[in-house]
Design a protein around this motif. Structure first.
Motif, PDB file in Angstrom:
ATOM      1  N   LYS A  24     119.639  32.814  46.882  1.00 48.71           N
ATOM      2  CA  LYS A  24     118.761  31.815  46.248  1.00 48.71           C
ATOM      3  C   LYS A  24     118.227  32.023  44.872  1.00 48.71           C
ATOM      4  N   TYR A  25     117.910  33.230  44.323  1.00 52.26           N
ATOM      5  CA  TYR A  25     117.139  33.443  43.126  1.00 52.26           C
ATOM      6  C   TYR A  25     118.064  34.160  42.116  1.00 52.26           C
ATOM      7  N   ASN A  26     119.333  34.439  42.420  1.00 50.80           N
ATOM      8  CA  ASN A  26     120.057  35.534  41.479  1.00 50.80           C
ATOM      9  C   ASN A  26     120.174  34.656  40.062  1.00 50.80           C
ATOM     10  N   ASN A  27     120.424  33.482  39.817  1.00 49.40           N
ATOM     11  CA  ASN A  27     120.857  32.682  38.646  1.00 49.40           C
ATOM     12  C   ASN A  27     119.501  32.823  37.869  1.00 49.40           C
ATOM     13  N   GLU A  65     104.142  32.487  46.480  1.00 54.28           N
ATOM     14  CA  GLU A  65     105.270  31.760  45.739  1.00 54.28           C
ATOM     15  C   GLU A  65     106.324  33.108  45.374  1.00 54.28           C
ATOM     16  N   LEU A  66     107.476  32.869  46.137  1.00 51.44           N
ATOM     17  CA  LEU A  66     108.515  33.834  46.183  1.00 51.44           C
ATOM     18  C   LEU A  66     109.174  33.992  44.524  1.00 51.44           C
ATOM     19  N   SER A  67     109.331  32.660  44.198  1.00 52.68           N
ATOM     20  CA  SER A  67     110.046  32.690  42.839  1.00 52.68           C
ATOM     21  C   SER A  67     109.155  33.352  41.807  1.00 52.68           C
ATOM     22  N   THR A  68     107.897  32.859  41.870  1.00 58.46           N
ATOM     23  CA  THR A  68     106.892  33.444  40.792  1.00 58.46           C
ATOM     24  C   THR A  68     107.002  34.887  40.901  1.00 58.46           C
ATOM     25  N   TYR A  69     106.863  35.375  42.083  1.00 61.10           N
ATOM     26  CA  TYR A  69     106.576  37.085  42.491  1.00 61.10           C
ATOM     27  C   TYR A  69     107.864  37.660  41.853  1.00 61.10           C
ATOM     28  N   GLY A  71     109.937  36.505  39.841  1.00 65.59           N
ATOM     29  CA  GLY A  71     110.235  36.308  38.316  1.00 65.59           C
ATOM     30  C   GLY A  71     109.354  37.231  37.557  1.00 65.59           C
ATOM     31  N   ARG A  72     108.098  37.534  38.036  1.00 61.22           N
ATOM     32  CA  ARG A  72     107.214  38.506  37.430  1.00 61.22           C
ATOM     33  C   ARG A  72     107.787  40.090  37.268  1.00 61.22           C
ATOM     34  N   ILE A  73     108.358  40.248  38.355  1.00 60.77           N
ATOM     35  CA  ILE A  73     108.885  41.663  38.751  1.00 60.77           C
ATOM     36  C   ILE A  73     110.103  41.826  37.745  1.00 60.77           C
ATOM     37  N   PHE A 146     108.805  32.705  29.897  1.00 63.15           N
ATOM     38  CA  PHE A 146     110.358  32.820  30.305  1.00 63.15           C
ATOM     39  C   PHE A 146     111.244  33.254  29.257  1.00 63.15           C
ATOM     40  N   MET A 147     110.687  33.353  28.083  1.00 62.32           N
ATOM     41  CA  MET A 147     111.650  33.733  26.734  1.00 62.32           C
ATOM     42  C   MET A 147     112.622  32.852  26.448  1.00 62.32           C
ATOM     43  N   ASP A 148     112.647  31.425  27.121  1.00 63.63           N
ATOM     44  CA  ASP A 148     113.663  30.369  26.906  1.00 63.63           C
ATOM     45  C   ASP A 148     113.900  30.177  25.261  1.00 63.63           C
TER      46      ASP A 148
END
Length: 186
Positions: A24-27, A65-69, A71-73, A146-148
């Motif tokens: 789900k989140y690798n990309n 919020e798993l994606s935020t968690y 992403g922060r890690i 996010f350093m985009d």
């Protein structure tokens, strides 16, 4: 699979939690890591470290919020990797570029006084960001959290590159003024 179901797998200590997270989140996590590290191998290693840290931390934490968690890690692991790598050599990345842009409005350096003030600074930045338009806030976070790249932000938000640069410049200037008005010298 839903985030709640994935978190439940972590809590059950099921090894499929990591594979479901990766599916789900690798990309998403790889993009965060690459924006900081600018190296595919280091980015992959950071993402793998993220999965391990998530595995080790989930029994104690149940992120809403798993994606935020995650992403922060990833962001923390990648920044640590960037610092270690650049203690030896200097390489350009979106992390380095975005930090140099922020130098004009956020106090630089690290000393004990600034460490104790960092929480206050964090809160003040949040207050400021909630005072600007949602568009400016989103562009600012994409760039400095996010350093985009500026080009990626422009594409993602259907804006021109000069428009993104203007939004970032004005937001940084406003942040600088706000921080100075709150007693932070830049």
């Amino acid at each position: 699979m839903t985030d709640t179901a994935i978190v439940d797998l972590y809590w059950k200590r099921s090894e499929s939690a990591i594979s479901e997270t990766k599916n789900k989140y690798n990309n998403y996590l790889t993009k965060i890591a690459f924006n900081i590290l600018a190296n595919p191998e280091d980015s992959e290693e950071s993402v793998n470290d993220t999965y391990l840290k998530a595995w080790n931390s989930m029994p104690e934490h149940r992120p809403s919020e798993l994606s935020t968690y995650l992403g922060r890690i990833t962001r923390q692991v990648s920044i640590d990797g960037y610092r270690k790598r650049n203690a030896k050599k200097r390489q350009a990345s979106q992390y380095a570029v975005s930090l140099s842009e922020l130098e004009e409005c956020v106090p630089a350096g690290s000393n004990p006084v600034q460490e104790t003030e960092s929480e206050l600074l964090h809160d003040l930045i949040n207050v400021y960001l909630y005072s600007v338009s949602s568009n400016a806030r989103t562009v600012f976070l994409c760039r400095y959290y996010f350093m985009d790249s500026i080009n990626d932000i422009a594409k993602k938000h259907d804006l021109s590159v000069p428009n993104v640069k203007t939004i970032l410049h004005r937001t940084r200037l406003g942040l600088k003024e706000y921080l100075e008005s709150e007693g932070f010298s830049v």
